[in-house]
Design a protein around this motif. Structure first.
Motif, PDB file in Angstrom:
ATOM      1  N   VAL A  84      40.933  83.721   1.440  1.00  7.30           N
ATOM      2  CA  VAL A  84      41.103  83.378  -0.082  1.00  7.30           C
ATOM      3  C   VAL A  84      42.188  82.744  -0.257  1.00  7.30           C
ATOM      4  CG1 VAL A  84      41.419  84.769  -2.283  1.00  7.30           C
ATOM      5  CG2 VAL A  84      39.574  85.517  -0.406  1.00  7.30           C
ATOM      6  N   GLU A  85      43.481  82.912   0.130  1.00  4.59           N
ATOM      7  CA  GLU A  85      44.963  82.371  -0.235  1.00  4.59           C
ATOM      8  C   GLU A  85      44.680  81.133   0.236  1.00  4.59           C
ATOM      9  OE1 GLU A  85      48.596  85.691   0.470  1.00  4.59           O
ATOM     10  OE2 GLU A  85      47.005  85.136   2.374  1.00  4.59           O
ATOM     11  N   ILE A  86      43.879  80.683   1.283  1.00  4.96           N
ATOM     12  CA  ILE A  86      43.952  79.308   2.439  1.00  4.96           C
ATOM     13  C   ILE A  86      43.077  78.941   1.474  1.00  4.96           C
ATOM     14  CG2 ILE A  86      42.572  78.059   3.893  1.00  4.96           C
ATOM     15  CD1 ILE A  86      43.966  80.580   5.807  1.00  4.96           C
ATOM     16  N   LYS A  87      41.319  79.136   1.402  1.00  9.33           N
ATOM     17  CA  LYS A  87      40.999  78.518   0.067  1.00  9.33           C
ATOM     18  C   LYS A  87      41.220  77.489  -0.743  1.00  9.33           C
ATOM     19  CE  LYS A  87      36.559  77.460   1.975  1.00  9.33           C
ATOM     20  NZ  LYS A  87      35.815  77.534   1.351  1.00  9.33           N
ATOM     21  N   SER A 124      34.660  85.236  -4.853  1.00 10.12           N
ATOM     22  CA  SER A 124      35.015  84.447  -6.252  1.00 10.12           C
ATOM     23  C   SER A 124      36.321  84.901  -6.918  1.00 10.12           C
ATOM     24  CB  SER A 124      33.949  84.871  -7.312  1.00 10.12           C
ATOM     25  OG  SER A 124      34.794  83.683  -8.740  1.00 10.12           O
ATOM     26  N   LYS A 125      37.148  83.916  -7.497  1.00 15.81           N
ATOM     27  CA  LYS A 125      38.391  84.008  -8.012  1.00 15.81           C
ATOM     28  C   LYS A 125      38.956  83.621  -9.020  1.00 15.81           C
ATOM     29  CE  LYS A 125      39.692  87.122  -4.752  1.00 15.81           C
ATOM     30  NZ  LYS A 125      39.666  88.848  -4.755  1.00 15.81           N
ATOM     31  N   LYS A 126      37.111  83.750  -9.635  1.00 18.72           N
ATOM     32  CA  LYS A 126      37.465  82.718 -11.065  1.00 18.72           C
ATOM     33  C   LYS A 126      38.217  84.372 -12.382  1.00 18.72           C
ATOM     34  CE  LYS A 126      33.197  82.427 -12.158  1.00 18.72           C
ATOM     35  NZ  LYS A 126      32.066  81.516 -12.918  1.00 18.72           N
ATOM     36  N   ARG A 178      42.526  82.072 -11.138  1.00 17.58           N
ATOM     37  CA  ARG A 178      42.376  82.206 -10.778  1.00 17.58           C
ATOM     38  C   ARG A 178      42.988  82.932 -10.324  1.00 17.58           C
ATOM     39  NH1 ARG A 178      37.711  79.659  -8.588  1.00 17.58           N
ATOM     40  NH2 ARG A 178      38.398  80.491  -6.685  1.00 17.58           N
ATOM     41  N   GLU A 179      42.889  84.326  -9.713  1.00 22.07           N
ATOM     42  CA  GLU A 179      43.261  84.706  -8.881  1.00 22.07           C
ATOM     43  C   GLU A 179      43.743  84.511  -7.238  1.00 22.07           C
ATOM     44  OE1 GLU A 179      41.504  88.349  -9.065  1.00 22.07           O
ATOM     45  OE2 GLU A 179      41.826  89.191 -10.739  1.00 22.07           O
ATOM     46  N   GLY A 180      44.658  85.043  -6.813  1.00 25.80           N
ATOM     47  CA  GLY A 180      44.437  84.881  -5.339  1.00 25.80           C
ATOM     48  C   GLY A 180      45.519  84.148  -4.863  1.00 25.80           C
TER      49      GLY A 180
END
Length: 252
Positions: A84-87, A124-126, A178-180
């Motif tokens: 997630v952090e990379i994306k 999804s992190k939206k 966004r989260e992450g």
């Protein structure tokens, strides 16, 4: 340890036991590269390896140096960054470099994830929808830059107000909310992205101020820009440092 030993240890931590291809064909160049990046730059300042790899990912994405990006996705996983952090770091580049280049980078990330058996798509992190992306984006924008945003919107000519709307809804609404990654991290990565672009000193200065507003101090900004140096060269690094000193002067 001297910088030679440091570079060997750091390289192994990031990439494992393999040898870079240039060691066989261009050993002098590889030694200069490894000892500077992994023996010096990685040890300068106050950032940890996760932060450094996120910075590396966005600068390589901005520069479209895709083979090196692919290698550093592996390194990012090796130092403990999540998919997630990379994306999210790569997604953060889109408003500044455009969709095609960002998609090129996403494809490289996905190739590594597939090889590592990381299931796609990741979660999804939206946090916004069609009804509130503008409002929430504007709120984040004001948090970063302050009330100057209201003035920018007010003075924009009628035929250009859509650009202000796009900044709030797209750049800040679709991405910053966004989260992450937290806000301080996103703003630090954005400084590195715009510093990697030629002729963007106005945006660099704005994001220096934005970083200070969200709590990233001058030492952190200098460390981040120093970490960009091996990937974007001295001219853009020195330009960015000039912008930092303009906005946050040295204390006597």
């Amino acid at each position: 340890m001297d910088r030679i030993e440091k570079s060997k240890e750091k390289y192994k931590q990031l990439f494992g036991n393999g040898m870079p291809a240039a060691s066989a064909t261009d050993p002098d160049f590889q030694d200069i590269l490894s000892r500077f990046i992994f023996g010096e730059v990685f040890y300068q300042g106050n950032l940890n390896d996760k932060q450094r790899e996120l910075i590396t990912l966005v600068v390589l994405t901005t520069n479209q140096t895709l083979p090196q990006l692919k290698a550093h996705v592996v390194a990012a996983l090796n130092v403990g960054l999540t998919p997630v952090e990379i994306k999210e770091a790569v997604y953060q580049c889109a408003p500044y470099i455009g969709f095609p280049k960002t998609l090129n980078a996403i494809n490289e990330v996905n190739e590594v994830f597939k090889a590592k058996n990381i299931v796609l798509p990741i979660e999804s992190k939206k946090t916004v929808d069609e009804d509130d992306r503008f409002e929430k984006g504007l709120s984040v924008q004001v948090k970063i830059f302050g009330e100057v945003i209201a003035n920018m919107r007010e003075i924009a000519p009628a035929n250009q107000k859509h650009m202000q709307d796009y900044l709030s809804a797209f750049c800040f609404g679709d991405f910053y909310t966004r989260e992450g990654l937290d806000l301080k991290t996103r703003e630090l990565l954005t400084l590195c992205i715009v510093s990697s672009l030629g002729g963007a000193e106005g945006q660099v200065e704005a994001h220096v101020q934005g970083n200070e507003n969200v709590g990233n101090d001058k030492e952190t900004l200098i460390t981040a820009i120093t970490h960009c140096l091996p990937y974007m060269g001295f001219p853009r690094t020195l330009n960015a440092l000039t912008c930092i000193n303009e906005i946050i002067p040295e204390q006597e």
